[in-house]
Design an enzyme around this catalytic site. Structure first.
Site, PDB file in Angstrom:
ATOM      1  N   GLY C 150     -34.664   6.319   5.968  1.00  0.00           N
ATOM      2  CA  GLY C 150     -34.643   5.731   7.293  1.00  0.00           C
ATOM      3  C   GLY C 150     -33.424   6.207   8.065  1.00  0.00           C
ATOM      4  O   GLY C 150     -32.437   6.667   7.493  1.00  0.00           O
ATOM      5  N   CYS C 151     -33.503   6.103   9.373  1.00  0.00           N
ATOM      6  CA  CYS C 151     -32.410   6.617  10.202  1.00  0.00           C
ATOM      7  C   CYS C 151     -31.142   5.779  10.039  1.00  0.00           C
ATOM      8  O   CYS C 151     -30.039   6.326   9.912  1.00  0.00           O
ATOM      9  CB  CYS C 151     -32.836   6.710  11.654  1.00  0.00           C
ATOM     10  SG  CYS C 151     -33.590   5.222  12.318  1.00  0.00           S
TER      11      CYS C 151
END
Lengths: 348, 348, 348, 348
Positions: C150-151
């Site tokens: 995930g970012c």
């Protein structure tokens, strides 16, 4: 490779964008970097995004520093490049991102900029159509002194030139209203340009009298039209860093059909790599050109008032300055015109 | 005391701005709030800034809900207000923020909106000059049905009307390019309007054909000019929530001097509370009108091309919609025209 | 040559960024493009910036469409990639940009996402330090199923991992507050994400309970620390399209000096191409990473409270999603890890 | 009415916001306006939105200019207000928007600001809970020298004080990460603050060492807690003009329930006009406070890590500076505390 390029004015926005793009260029090696008052400092202080060049120290902007390169980019304040260029060898390719050598008319120069005209260099807008079907690029192949167009003239001239080259537009009733991101105003610290003043706001930009880019637009459109063209040009400032959206309108000559208009624009740019006339119904957004050497154009006819409406979008620092400069450099150096230049913008 | 106002469409942007301003109004009490698909929900879900009304539950938009108020504001989708208004008592002041009753020409309505024309109401732009020196406000005093102008027509008409009323401008060569904040497109969730798409970008807005606000601008300027006026109008979308910057240009009639131009604009608005012609050299910024019922205007003559350039800035939701609506309501109710309306924008 | 890649979910933001970067990749050719409800439409309708692919028609997201490629990128809604991947040959490199295969704990999956855990794939954060000096990249060489982080976890884990790997930080008092651009919320049209709502505003993002990225951050830091790490994580939404700025803080173990801290961070990333610990005194800005596969990090010690403050900046769509995905693909395919990935952001 | 107010520093952001709000105040009349280097210029050059004061000429900031008013607001650079204030009559209400008189500890002043401590004035945060149930406002009634809190301390202290006053929070593990709009950095023209640098970007703000607002936050929370509180505070800069979003977290004392937490926050502010604890599930957005003297707060418990997460939103120039200043002035002058202060922000 052997092609080396120096960048004068490396701490400013045009200089930074030149370096960003040159770092992607497969045939050009970055040489000396120079600056004015920032000479002696490291590049990272001014261009923190240019990681591979972070530790490069800026030299002073002198002919001595810039000599010995195949290619010299000048991103300097107006009025300063002629002197530097005169001290560089005649066979060095010198690309001036400033205004000094854009205008062919010394009178226009004096009226809009003041002072002595420094002379006219090959004008770096390769896609500009000439009457008879040639393009401006022919004048750039092998050139050794090139003037990069202003960002507003790039957007406006590409938008309207097809209609003038095809003889469809009246020359005396042209209106251009263009919105620019703030980087077009440069990196100087001025109160009216701080973030708190520009975010969330639109305002006219430099409307105190006629903008200096007006004669340059008229020069380009006049070349395409082969007659004098008069333009009402109003620049505005938009709350974004980059991008120009130029809304351009001109009166159609009597009897010109919407089909003839579309055909003129589509055919003019059919073979161009960087200038795209969008399919009908889709309009350009500046975000789609971010960081790219791309111009997006749409044209429509408003039959009620007998006018064309042409909207063009570019990145003022890329196609509008540094990208256009490298495109011209490619032509001057006999490299493929598109070499090292991005076509796809960073969106969203 | 005792003046009560209902707001239909309270969950949208126009409705929210009406409520924000009505909360500051010393003589109007907020009554029923209604909505379409949001009926039955609390206002706080849609307008979290309207803290004093947070727990108000939205009713359905029916005549029954809206009855029994002195004043009813309709902030509804186009085509829906006529039916509601017909069910309200004739002596209720009904202010329509939508387009249904703005145009006096049924033909123009059908061409631009389609369907049957709902009829023409008093047009709520008080400052609009009529030839002979009267203003539009005379038609609003005591009116019981008022159509609030569109936001683009407000900005454009205020900008150009002085020149037409004074007989200085040619009627057939008017170009308006206006940049609007995104709230002008309403609150509907569309992919092309999400933040990622609009931030950092300028784009044309609804250019597929001629924008619906065009005939309204022409109607206003035609009224001022006492002859038909034709306008080329291009709206664009700017990366900000609120604000319209309209860049308007028209050809001067032969022999008109810059002094005559300035005099026409300054004298037209000299006594107006909300419309300000700025001192020479200063240009309007939309930020200075944020949240205020204010229009800022500057005018200049470009003698090279024989045109006036007029730039106006308003807040599209305030002077461009809800503020204008309340200003008209004040006139209709015989209250002081400026009552409860802010003049000073929230800047920076 | 000959490496072909399919992209499932090509009409969304992750898909668009994958394609933008793949167009610059010298060894990967773009194959099938698929979508969900957008199947059957042209890519230009969704990704107008991807000019070279404008006329490509999106197929449906089925195994049949995706088969026959060396590389398949899945940019799909959570919960949908496992089924597709199971139908693809085992030797196809499948890179999942979604969350389905990031967590190694089925319990954590069920707690935070619900439903059955689809299994754990090789975790695509090459720079993540393991205790003992290895890096996560070793697990990615030759891998055939890779989960892209995930970012937020990318930004947070890169920021804090050096301190945990070096044993300098207490595991039970970690606070991360991260601001993300709106593209992190995807392209779905929701009222709370339209430009008018997000411009000019900061707000918490998805704080209803604990954010799903929390267990992923804890997993990464726990791996580096070799003990369980607990994180308080609050994401916020910033008025920009792209970028994550993660402000991360943890308690130092007793006696840890500022020098030891600096040494740990600098040495961890000294040989990394994409993760840069900035010189002392300079702090990361998200703008400097725009469009680039770059993470910028600064670390400082607040001796008054005995904590490290680490700030990291990435582009959530580039290093935070599509760039990280291609970096892992390079490793899986035994290509140079940095191939085709930009290091320099588009600033200003 | 007879209450007259002078504003020193009228050309800056705090001064402009003071004037914008004072123009709405029914009992205070605006008197002398002064400035430093801008003395002698018209206000319109600096504050174009303040139309009713456009032609006012700024005097020099001297005691002579400021004398003869009931109320003097000082919006001056740090370190300059003590001298001016000493020359004003003791019964003039002097409200200092700067930092000089906020800290009660001379040691803290010297550590964080340097130079001699100018002394401590009544601290203008009326809602701050004291142990025992009193509020800070009691110290402000009839006060003649008042120090306006910093914008970050206002947001952070209002967020966390309820938990400390109720004895629910541990004093030694408090983390605040706050994002501020750029107007918090003032109006000085610096290259790193121009629009091109800040738009589309998040960055830490002044992290070189511990921020000067830290001791002020600790002072406020320590007062509420009746014991020393230590805070890790990191400010960041967000791409918007106004607004602070403070994300604040602290460890719960053992055994404190989520219900006790909610009860503490709700009851603390139940009777406050300007501080609103939002209903569960709704989180504050800075846009909802734009231009208003309002603080929005939400609190949640993360049981996994045993911490409260409190998020507060204010307008840094309104509640964070000028609105708070006028609120305190109302108390000092025995006017209704809320007089003339807006509660509803300008959204969207």
């Amino acid at each position: 490779m052997g092609i080396t390029a120096a960048v004068a004015g490396a701490s400013g926005y045009a200089g930074g964008e030149l370096l960003r793009l040159l770092l992607q260029h497969p045939q050009i090696e970055i040489g000396a970097l120079t600056a004015g008052s920032n000479a002696g400092t490291r590049l990272a202080e001014h261009q923190p995004h240019l990681l591979p060049l972070a530790d490069r120290v800026l030299g002073p902007t002198t002919a001595e520093q810039l000599q010995g390169h195949d290619l010299v980019f000048l991103a300097l304040p107006h009025g300063t490049s002629a002197k530097i260029a005169a001290e560089l060898p005649a066979d060095t390719v010198v690309i001036d991102c400033g205004a000094d050598h854009r205008l062919s008319s010394a009178e226009a120069w004096q009226e809009f900029y003041g002072g002595e005209h420094a002379g006219t260099w090959a004008y770096g807008l390769p896609e500009l159509p000439h009457p008879g079907g040639e393009r401006q690029r022919e004048t750039l192949r092998g050139a050794r002194r090139i003037a990069v167009p202003g960002c507003y003239p790039t957007a406006s001239s590409l938008a309207l030139a097809p209609g003038f080259a095809a003889g469809l537009l009246q020359p005396d009733d042209v209106v251009v209203v263009a919105a620019s991101g703030t980087s077009g105003a440069g990196k100087a610290a001025k109160t009216n340009m701080i973030g708190s003043e520009v975010m969330g706001s639109m305002s006219p930009y430099g409307v105190g009298g006629v903008h200096r880019h007006t004669p340059e637009i008229e020069q380009n459109l006049g070349l395409a039209a082969q007659e004098a063209v008069r333009v009402s040009f109003t620049p505005t400032l938009a709350p974004m860093s980059r991008g120009i959206l130029a809304t351009c309108t001109a009166k159609l000559k009597p009897g010109v059909s919407a089909e003839a208009v579309r055909e003129a624009w589509v055919s003019t740019y059919a073979d161009e790599a960087f200038v795209h006339v969008l399919p009908e119904g889709r309009w350009p957004r500046t975000a789609d050109t971010l960081g790219a050497n791309t111009a997006l154009i749409q044209v429509a006819v408003d039959e009620r008032v007998g006018r064309v409406i042409v909207v063009s979008a570019i990145d003022n620092l890329a196609k509008g300055t540094a990208g256009g400069a490298i495109q011209s450099a490619n032509l001057a150096l006999d490299l493929p015109e598109t070499l090292g230049l991005p076509l796809v913008g960073v969106a969203p």
